[in-house]
Design a protein around this motif. Sequence first.
Motif, PDB file in Angstrom:
ATOM      1  N   VAL B  60       1.083   7.584  -5.729  1.00  0.00           N
ATOM      2  CA  VAL B  60       1.961   7.801  -4.574  1.00  0.00           C
ATOM      3  C   VAL B  60       3.314   7.176  -4.886  1.00  0.00           C
ATOM      4  N   PRO B  61       4.403   7.964  -4.770  1.00  0.00           N
ATOM      5  CA  PRO B  61       5.714   7.404  -5.123  1.00  0.00           C
ATOM      6  C   PRO B  61       6.041   6.178  -4.289  1.00  0.00           C
ATOM      7  N   GLY B  62       6.451   5.140  -4.966  1.00  0.00           N
ATOM      8  CA  GLY B  62       6.782   3.903  -4.261  1.00  0.00           C
ATOM      9  C   GLY B  62       5.679   2.869  -4.322  1.00  0.00           C
ATOM     10  N   VAL B  63       4.509   3.261  -4.842  1.00  0.00           N
ATOM     11  CA  VAL B  63       3.416   2.298  -4.966  1.00  0.00           C
ATOM     12  C   VAL B  63       3.582   1.539  -6.283  1.00  0.00           C
ATOM     13  N   LEU B  64       3.454   0.246  -6.239  1.00  0.00           N
ATOM     14  CA  LEU B  64       3.652  -0.569  -7.432  1.00  0.00           C
ATOM     15  C   LEU B  64       2.333  -0.994  -8.061  1.00  0.00           C
ATOM     16  N   ALA B  65       1.309  -1.130  -7.253  1.00  0.00           N
ATOM     17  CA  ALA B  65       0.006  -1.528  -7.805  1.00  0.00           C
ATOM     18  C   ALA B  65      -1.078  -1.322  -6.774  1.00  0.00           C
ATOM     19  N   VAL B  66      -2.295  -1.100  -7.267  1.00  0.00           N
ATOM     20  CA  VAL B  66      -3.486  -1.076  -6.411  1.00  0.00           C
ATOM     21  C   VAL B  66      -4.497  -1.993  -7.074  1.00  0.00           C
ATOM     22  N   LEU B  67      -4.997  -2.953  -6.334  1.00  0.00           N
ATOM     23  CA  LEU B  67      -5.971  -3.893  -6.913  1.00  0.00           C
ATOM     24  C   LEU B  67      -7.289  -3.806  -6.159  1.00  0.00           C
ATOM     25  N   THR B  68      -8.370  -3.926  -6.916  1.00  0.00           N
ATOM     26  CA  THR B  68      -9.688  -4.012  -6.288  1.00  0.00           C
ATOM     27  C   THR B  68     -10.345  -5.309  -6.748  1.00  0.00           C
ATOM     28  N   GLY B  69     -11.551  -5.541  -6.267  1.00  0.00           N
ATOM     29  CA  GLY B  69     -12.255  -6.768  -6.628  1.00  0.00           C
ATOM     30  C   GLY B  69     -12.379  -6.959  -8.124  1.00  0.00           C
ATOM     31  N   ALA B  70     -12.547  -5.863  -8.842  1.00  0.00           N
ATOM     32  CA  ALA B  70     -12.715  -5.950 -10.297  1.00  0.00           C
ATOM     33  C   ALA B  70     -11.462  -6.472 -10.997  1.00  0.00           C
ATOM     34  N   ASP B  71     -10.307  -6.346 -10.340  1.00  0.00           N
ATOM     35  CA  ASP B  71      -9.057  -6.800 -10.954  1.00  0.00           C
ATOM     36  C   ASP B  71      -8.791  -8.277 -10.717  1.00  0.00           C
ATOM     37  N   VAL B 101      -6.393  -3.628  -2.213  1.00  0.00           N
ATOM     38  CA  VAL B 101      -5.064  -3.951  -1.683  1.00  0.00           C
ATOM     39  C   VAL B 101      -4.014  -3.158  -2.453  1.00  0.00           C
ATOM     40  N   VAL B 102      -3.030  -2.689  -1.702  1.00  0.00           N
ATOM     41  CA  VAL B 102      -1.954  -1.883  -2.279  1.00  0.00           C
ATOM     42  C   VAL B 102      -0.644  -2.624  -2.086  1.00  0.00           C
ATOM     43  N   VAL B 103       0.218  -2.575  -3.072  1.00  0.00           N
ATOM     44  CA  VAL B 103       1.569  -3.113  -2.867  1.00  0.00           C
ATOM     45  C   VAL B 103       2.563  -1.994  -3.137  1.00  0.00           C
ATOM     46  N   ALA B 104       3.520  -1.840  -2.230  1.00  0.00           N
ATOM     47  CA  ALA B 104       4.447  -0.714  -2.318  1.00  0.00           C
ATOM     48  C   ALA B 104       5.820  -1.123  -1.793  1.00  0.00           C
ATOM     49  N   GLU B 105       6.775  -0.220  -1.995  1.00  0.00           N
ATOM     50  CA  GLU B 105       8.165  -0.525  -1.626  1.00  0.00           C
ATOM     51  C   GLU B 105       8.352  -0.671  -0.128  1.00  0.00           C
ATOM     52  N   ASP B 106       7.552   0.042   0.654  1.00  0.00           N
ATOM     53  CA  ASP B 106       7.635  -0.195   2.088  1.00  0.00           C
ATOM     54  C   ASP B 106       6.248  -0.021   2.708  1.00  0.00           C
ATOM     55  N   PRO B 107       6.072  -0.566   3.900  1.00  0.00           N
ATOM     56  CA  PRO B 107       4.715  -0.601   4.458  1.00  0.00           C
ATOM     57  C   PRO B 107       4.150   0.796   4.727  1.00  0.00           C
ATOM     58  N   ASP B 108       4.996   1.766   5.037  1.00  0.00           N
ATOM     59  CA  ASP B 108       4.487   3.121   5.282  1.00  0.00           C
ATOM     60  C   ASP B 108       3.921   3.722   4.010  1.00  0.00           C
ATOM     61  N   VAL B 109       4.602   3.505   2.911  1.00  0.00           N
ATOM     62  CA  VAL B 109       4.103   4.006   1.629  1.00  0.00           C
ATOM     63  C   VAL B 109       2.772   3.328   1.294  1.00  0.00           C
ATOM     64  N   ALA B 110       2.706   2.050   1.588  1.00  0.00           N
ATOM     65  CA  ALA B 110       1.459   1.325   1.317  1.00  0.00           C
ATOM     66  C   ALA B 110       0.315   1.912   2.145  1.00  0.00           C
ATOM     67  N   GLU B 111       0.573   2.198   3.408  1.00  0.00           N
ATOM     68  CA  GLU B 111      -0.454   2.795   4.278  1.00  0.00           C
ATOM     69  C   GLU B 111      -0.884   4.154   3.752  1.00  0.00           C
ATOM     70  N   GLU B 112       0.098   4.923   3.328  1.00  0.00           N
ATOM     71  CA  GLU B 112      -0.178   6.251   2.754  1.00  0.00           C
ATOM     72  C   GLU B 112      -1.108   6.102   1.554  1.00  0.00           C
ATOM     73  N   ALA B 113      -0.803   5.136   0.708  1.00  0.00           N
ATOM     74  CA  ALA B 113      -1.612   4.931  -0.496  1.00  0.00           C
ATOM     75  C   ALA B 113      -3.032   4.513  -0.144  1.00  0.00           C
ATOM     76  N   LEU B 114      -3.186   3.697   0.890  1.00  0.00           N
ATOM     77  CA  LEU B 114      -4.530   3.276   1.297  1.00  0.00           C
ATOM     78  C   LEU B 114      -5.409   4.489   1.579  1.00  0.00           C
ATOM     79  N   MET B 115      -4.780   5.484   2.211  1.00  0.00           N
ATOM     80  CA  MET B 115      -5.555   6.671   2.582  1.00  0.00           C
ATOM     81  C   MET B 115      -5.997   7.464   1.354  1.00  0.00           C
ATOM     82  N   GLN B 116      -5.343   7.220   0.220  1.00  0.00           N
ATOM     83  CA  GLN B 116      -5.685   7.955  -0.993  1.00  0.00           C
ATOM     84  C   GLN B 116      -6.753   7.253  -1.820  1.00  0.00           C
ATOM     85  N   ILE B 117      -7.134   6.054  -1.414  1.00  0.00           N
ATOM     86  CA  ILE B 117      -8.172   5.342  -2.177  1.00  0.00           C
ATOM     87  C   ILE B 117      -9.530   5.845  -1.712  1.00  0.00           C
TER      88      ILE B 117
END
Lengths: 163, 756
Positions: B60-71, B101-117
Amino acid sequence: MAQLASKCKIKVRVNGVDCEHEVEPRLLLVYYIRDVLGLTGTHIGCDTSSCGACTVILNDLAVKSCTVLAARADAGEILSIEGLADGEQLHPIQEGFWHCHGLQCGYCTPGMVLAAYQLLRRNPDPTEQEIRRGIHGNLCRCTGYQHIVEAIQYAAKKMAIGK
Amino acid sequence: MKLRAVGKSFKRIEGSTKVSGKAVYTADVGLPGLVWGKVLRSPVPHARIVRIEASKAKQVPGVLAVLTGADLPDVLTGIQLKDIPLLARDRVRFVGERVAVVVAEDPDVAEEALMQIQVEYQELPAVFDPLLAIGDGAPLLHDSYHTYKGVPRPLPNLRNVQSHVHWSLGDVGQGFRESDYIFEHEFQTQYVHQGYLEPHAAVVAMDHAGRVQLWATTKVPYLLKQEVARVVGLDPAKILVNLVPVGGDFGGKSSILDGPLCFYLAEHTRMPVKMVMSYAEELTAGSPRHPSVITIKTGVKKDGRLVAREIKIYWNGGAYAGMKPPPLVNLPGARRAAGSYRIPHVKIDAYSVYTNCVPCGYFRAPGHPQVTFAVESQMDIIAEELGVDRLEMRLLNALRDGDPLPDDSSLTRVRCRELLQAVAGASDWYRPKSRPYFGRGLALSHRSVGIGDANAQLTLSEDGSVSLLTTYPDTGTGAHTVMCQIVAEVLGIPFERVRLEVGSTDSFRSESGIGASRVTHVLGHAAFQAASRMRVALQDQAAGMLQCAAEEIDLQGGHCCRRGHPKQMVSFSDLARGASARAQPIEVQSYMNATQVPSEGSFSAAVAEVEVDVETGQTHLLRLTTAHDVGTVLNPLAHQGQIEGGVIQGMGYALMEELIGEEGRITTANLGEYKLPNIKDIPRLKTVLVKDEVGPTPFQGKEIGESPIVPVAAAIANAVYDAIGVRIMDLPVTAEKVYGALRVKGGLVGKTRLRI
């Protein structure tokens, strides 16, 4: 992924200062005030318009800015908590809240003060019942509200003298 | 001795920043390049995590990282018992548990990315009721419990039990044999949220010196620092927690929650990261008050004297125990489950149980309103059965000085009887009822100040003012103002000449932080000690300059004056300038470590007056009269604020607040559904202060932070019974329950099973 709508330009007078920005149509007013304008005195509490921590005055009306789109403020005028004092001189309502211990943690305070501002503009000499009715859109978890009522009564008296 | 600074209602020192919007709370912290973290939470109460597919989210554009327990490192965290994973690794144990957990440029992008996990869960049998969870057939939620750091010793030997505390006096078996009557009842209480308006937030940034800077909604900054350091494997010296005002706490802001996750996101992205919980996350996955099932069995003599009391408490501890206090991982309220009464034989057992529900934490007087609801409700039931007046029965059994208590303590300066009489008098307890469906209810409780440690540093400035450095955060109680009053009083200077400086975790080595009603006592003594040492230092220096003995020096209004010699004086500012010139500024540090709970108790009594609308079941709280056992009131308006805030929270607990769950999922996810008391709900409040000359804090103060909330729900429930003859035995006392009970009127209402 949905295509984001193109941005729209808004011109707003905020605390007496003209501002012009391009914002996404979906941007909420509270985020415009906090993140774009950097005025963080307006707080985000419940994000579903129940608590009133985000209250600002938009075109002379107290609104919960978490439920208003920034674009709606175009060509309008906003008063946020930062605009209430006159330089270093606190507004009587701010003074009242401070003097009467109408605040504890302070998180609800900016919204509560502006709700009181609207109340006293409409009704400069409210009864205690009228004060309670006028503020019932704002929640406070710390004070139990009694000192808030007293703060508003203090302000009403001071503002009446000021006139 | 007449006090000049202590005992006055000085305005809060931080008031002007709060009324002008200048106060910077955690979510207000802005840093260049700030990015946003958001958490993906489990939608199921108990499951194995089969697979987490995050590739779409990462794109997702604007997402910098996605971390899970394994990371992340396989580390467990917690305040005492460390059982909480940073992110679930192979198993989720409650709806709302952090999975990614997702880290992104803005909170809306982060929420969008959550939905893609995409997460594939294999659901496991779940258990929600603590009484079922301890049964043999219940799924075992923590197979490795015995390996966790911080487990209470000895290990509890019941299935799914986090901790078990036991308090006793005498021999209840014998006590019951000696009783004329024995009563046994079960009571239940609900989940409630602390309701602070500021949701949890954390900001982490790596600074240029390679240190990790944190800002967080915490009242225990050193705990946060130490726990983050331990969990991420850093030398604590590399971590700096900056203190910011906290927008309401009430116990809820002592867990470390998102601090470590925020650190990993910052480390991963090399950018400052901010995480702010939504209010829906707070309500569904915060750290609410423990619900309880309490069985209370009481043996009495015909005349109403209590002989024996056996209490069994099951706290629904939720999926993890990591948010429970040291050292016992149980709730301090349990030790007071027998009530404020002299009873020769007592047995208390309190179990905190693992279930697939939201993990619970602290909320103002943990465990205490629950047990008080049970004890005080039963007192009324017993009184009625025996034909004894409710107030008289309490007066008959009220604690006295030196009575042994089940937790091996005993109290001095016991003011039960005075308090009961005061609250009865102030509420016109004996006035005949003037209308139908009107009722009065009474309840009594006691607490004491908390213990712990605190640092204080005082510096004298060249203008003669004094600066007090503290690292106890401001959670809104007004404690900072009270500390300045204490210093002003000891040094004999005007309140306005004391400035408070809030430090960071670099300022001192460590301290307990806020909680357990310790601040006025522990930090107060640290400030008092520091001021006393500065007083001695000033007397010594002035004596040197005035060529007399230090004992001859009085401190008055910012001057050191030689007694009996009006012209011989030297100002604080002259002393400070002289000290500066010698490169030895007048600065004092003190450290207070209070290890013994003071014996002075603080009692609270409440009378609720209600009117019940029998057509709807709605209870209208008309007036709440409370009496408080106080010593010196250090700041009357701030003190009154603690009382009013606390009793209104008690009212909410009694009548309107409930986090409702179904199959482990909390469905009251916004403040429209979770009803916090609103200004229109407030009854008339009447406060009576019963003053004592002796108290444990500096200048003889007592406790007020938590005691006001404790007896309120019990008083209201008792009032409802007095009004309409039905007793609701599980909180909250809602209109639906009362309405239903009126339909089967005849005394006690059947138990309602916990819905979660």
